[in-house]
Design an enzyme around this catalytic site. Structure first.
Site, PDB file in Angstrom:
ATOM      1  N   CYS A 153      -4.406   3.988   5.212  1.00  0.00           N
ATOM      2  CA  CYS A 153      -4.257   4.281   3.786  1.00  0.00           C
ATOM      3  C   CYS A 153      -4.369   5.771   3.509  1.00  0.00           C
ATOM      4  CB  CYS A 153      -5.299   3.516   2.974  1.00  0.00           C
ATOM      5  SG  CYS A 153      -7.004   3.921   3.377  1.00  0.00           S
ATOM      6  N   GLY A 218     -16.477   4.560   9.218  1.00  0.00           N
ATOM      7  CA  GLY A 218     -16.411   3.786  10.450  1.00  0.00           C
ATOM      8  C   GLY A 218     -15.098   3.073  10.670  1.00  0.00           C
ATOM      9  N   GLY A 296      -8.341  -9.338   2.925  1.00  0.00           N
ATOM     10  CA  GLY A 296      -8.253  -8.837   4.296  1.00  0.00           C
ATOM     11  C   GLY A 296      -9.454  -7.966   4.621  1.00  0.00           C
ATOM     12  N   LYS A 297      -9.282  -7.028   5.572  1.00  0.00           N
ATOM     13  CA  LYS A 297     -10.402  -6.179   5.991  1.00  0.00           C
ATOM     14  C   LYS A 297     -10.936  -5.352   4.832  1.00  0.00           C
ATOM     15  CE  LYS A 297      -8.708  -5.738  10.754  1.00  0.00           C
ATOM     16  NZ  LYS A 297      -8.188  -4.798  11.785  1.00  0.00           N
ATOM     17  N   MET A 298     -10.043  -4.711   4.085  1.00  0.00           N
ATOM     18  CA  MET A 298     -10.463  -3.875   2.966  1.00  0.00           C
ATOM     19  C   MET A 298     -11.085  -4.723   1.860  1.00  0.00           C
ATOM     20  SD  MET A 298      -9.656  -0.661   3.692  1.00  0.00           S
ATOM     21  CE  MET A 298      -9.250   0.279   2.234  1.00  0.00           C
ATOM     22  N   GLY A 299     -10.439  -5.838   1.546  1.00  0.00           N
ATOM     23  CA  GLY A 299     -10.959  -6.705   0.489  1.00  0.00           C
ATOM     24  C   GLY A 299     -12.338  -7.249   0.814  1.00  0.00           C
TER      25      GLY A 299
END
Length: 554
Positions: A153, A218, A296-299
């Site tokens: 991003c 991270g 997903g990962k961000m959410g």
């Protein structure tokens, strides 16, 4: 500050703050390693192109050579030569790109949050599933031998092993323009280009979290790991690029283990939550209705940070319920309501704060949708907050023109990390010591590869002489020579050759096991090439280019 009693207890900041102006000093901070004299080779006088770019409000990053259009004009002139001249001859006679050494270059070309706005970056974003295809396309270019893609991003960076620096950069830039639709002239205003040691140093800083919006982040290390995982077995993800990224992973792990850079640091997701807190009014009784689009990962990280800030109820929209159910099982005493994607607009109409973090290539929220939403509670400030941390963006930019809505994207997260500058600088300086050490080790390993062709040619040269002399010897001994005697002659010849080659081979090794410098080893390599006539008529790089040209003509 957010109190322990609720999610929306923060002090609102002025909404008129200009992101570029408010974050200018912060951007310099995040690239402070460019100013610290760890390596004098990274300092140079700013070019005219860089000075002009800085006057146009672009952030000046000394370690990045922002390519001017002049280089492209020179290349265009070279390309315009008569077609009767072969491509190889054009390369060999070009003053700008004459091959004086059989050494290829590691080059980093890209755009990131420090050099380009999200409007440009999102056009170049490459989904992870398409990385192998991108590597193949890049390596099909005439001057690109190996390649890797790091697209997140905050950045879209391409790392290549180029047979020619100038022409390699030109080809990659044109490829980036082709896949994104952004003109080369516009890309050249925002891109950065780094060569060899500077490119290696940059990737190591990225992996260590020193180049992130949030120092010590991270998630970027996991993304660097994914580059290696995705590249395994892909033609073009070769020895040098693979070794570079594997070493970058080592750097990222060491920095986080041996320093406290991760202590108190936040990810993009947590910075998004903090930004929402900063933009909401102060009264603690204003409990916002929260919607998270994407699990997903961000959410998932957004949800966890919302919970950590005291949010007790939220709606999560996702394509399937499986991921939401898994998240719900991980957190206790929080009401997480799942809704399918088909109900997204209805859920958004009832929400005060909306976090978007999906991989959609097109906007999910259009102006025509949002303008039909009912107004939010005046206690929330009268505006619906969209915190869009997806790239490409999930919310259409013109939504910000509505008086009832306010949009913040990944570029707006910079103001969240303005505090504790001195502490971050101290932590980053500790990390730089590790990076310097790892860069030195990688450069030694990469340089050791330069002697491999000479070692192979010398071994093959000796083997041809050995085999020829053994055949002569055996022919003189007659046909009644036993198998045992033939074996003895063979072993004798191999032993003599190995003992004679031992000294020269030792003087060609560059693995750091002895006190010889790289310059001494390269001098030894050149001397052996001359003494034994190991050089070919044309350079190794030109041989590779010839092969590529012939392949494209088939």
């Amino acid at each position: 500050m957010a109190s322990s009693s609720g999610f929306a207890t923060s002090i609102a900041l002025p909404k008129t703050t200009t992101t570029m102006e408010s974050s200018s000093s912060l951007l310099h901070l995040h690239n402070f390693s460019s100013y610290v004299p760890f390596s004098s080779s990274r300092f140079h006088k700013p070019s005219k192109a860089i000075t002009m770019a800085s006057q146009r409000a672009f952030v000046f990053i000394p370690k990045c050579d922002v390519a001017s259009s002049g280089a492209l004009i020179r290349d265009d002139k070279i390309e315009s030569k008569p077609a009767s001249i072969s491509a190889l001859e054009m390369l060999k006679t070009s003053a700008a790109d004459r091959y004086t050494k059989d050494r290829s270059s590691v080059v980093a070309i890209g755009l990131n949050v420090h050099t380009a706005p999200v409007e440009i970056r999102e056009k170049l974003s490459i989904p992870e599933a398409q990385w192998p295809q991108a590597i193949s396309e890049l390596c099909a270019l005439n001057h690109i031998e190996e390649a890797a893609v790091l697209s997140t991003c905050n950045r879209m960076e391409i790392y290549v092993v180029a047979l020619s620096q100038n022409r390699g950069v030109k080809e990659v830039t044109e490829w980036m323009s082709k896949i994104s639709g952004v003109p080369v002239s516009e890309l050249s205003q925002h891109r950065f280009v780094l060569y060899n040691k500077d490119a290696v140093n940059h990737l190591f800083e990225v992996s260590a979290g020193l180049d992130s919006v949030v120092l010590g982040e991270g998630q970027i290390l996991a993304q660097v790991k994914q580059v290696v995982k995705t590249g395994q077995g892909v033609p073009g993800f070769g020895r040098k690029i693979s070794g570079l990224f594997k070493n970058a992973i080592t750097v990222g792990k060491r920095v986080r283990t041996e320093t406290n850079i991760s202590t108190g640091s936040v990810s993009v997701s947590s910075a998004a939550v903090d930004l929402a807190l900063m933009k909401l009014p102060e009264p603690s009784y204003a409990n916002p209705r929260v919607l998270v689009v994407g699990a997903g990962k961000m959410g998932k990280l957004v949800i966890k940070h919302l919970v950590a800030k005291g949010c007790k109820k939220m709606v999560v929209v996702n394509r399937s319920e499986d991921r939401v159910a898994a998240i719900r099982n991980d957190i206790k005493d929080v009401e997480v309501i799942y809704k399918p994607l088909s109900e997204m607009l209805a859920c958004a109409a009832e929400a005060d704060v909306i976090f978007t973090c999906t991989a959609s290539k097109t906007p999910l929220f259009l102006k025509e949708h949002v303008q039909t939403f009912p107004p939010v509670n005046h206690q929330i400030g009268g505006q619906r907050l969209f915190i869009d941390i997806a790239v490409p963006r999930n919310v259409e930019s013109c939504v910000s023109n509505l008086e009832t809505s306010c949009i913040y994207n990944v570029d707006d997260l910079k103001e969240v990390v303005e505090a504790n500058k001195e502490d971050r600088i101290r932590k980053a300086m500790e990390a730089q010591a590790i990076i310097m050490e790892e860069v030195k080790q990688f450069e030694a390993w990469k340089d050791s590869l330069e002697t491999v062709p000479t070692i192979k040619k010398l071994r093959a040269y000796a083997e041809r002489i050995r085999a020829s002399e053994v055949d002569k010897c055996l022919s003189k001994m007659g046909e009644d020579v036993t198998k045992k005697k033939k074996g003895a002659v063979y072993d004798l010849s191999v032993g003599i050759v190995n003992k004679l080659l031992h000294g020269p081979m030792q003087h060609l090794r560059c693995d750091g096991s002895d006190s010889r410098t790289l310059s001494e080893i390269l001098e030894n390599m050149q001397a052996l090439n001359r003494i034994f006539g190991l050089d070919t008529d044309i350079s190794l790089l030109e041989q590779k280019i010839r092969a590529k040209i012939e392949q494209t003509q088939k």
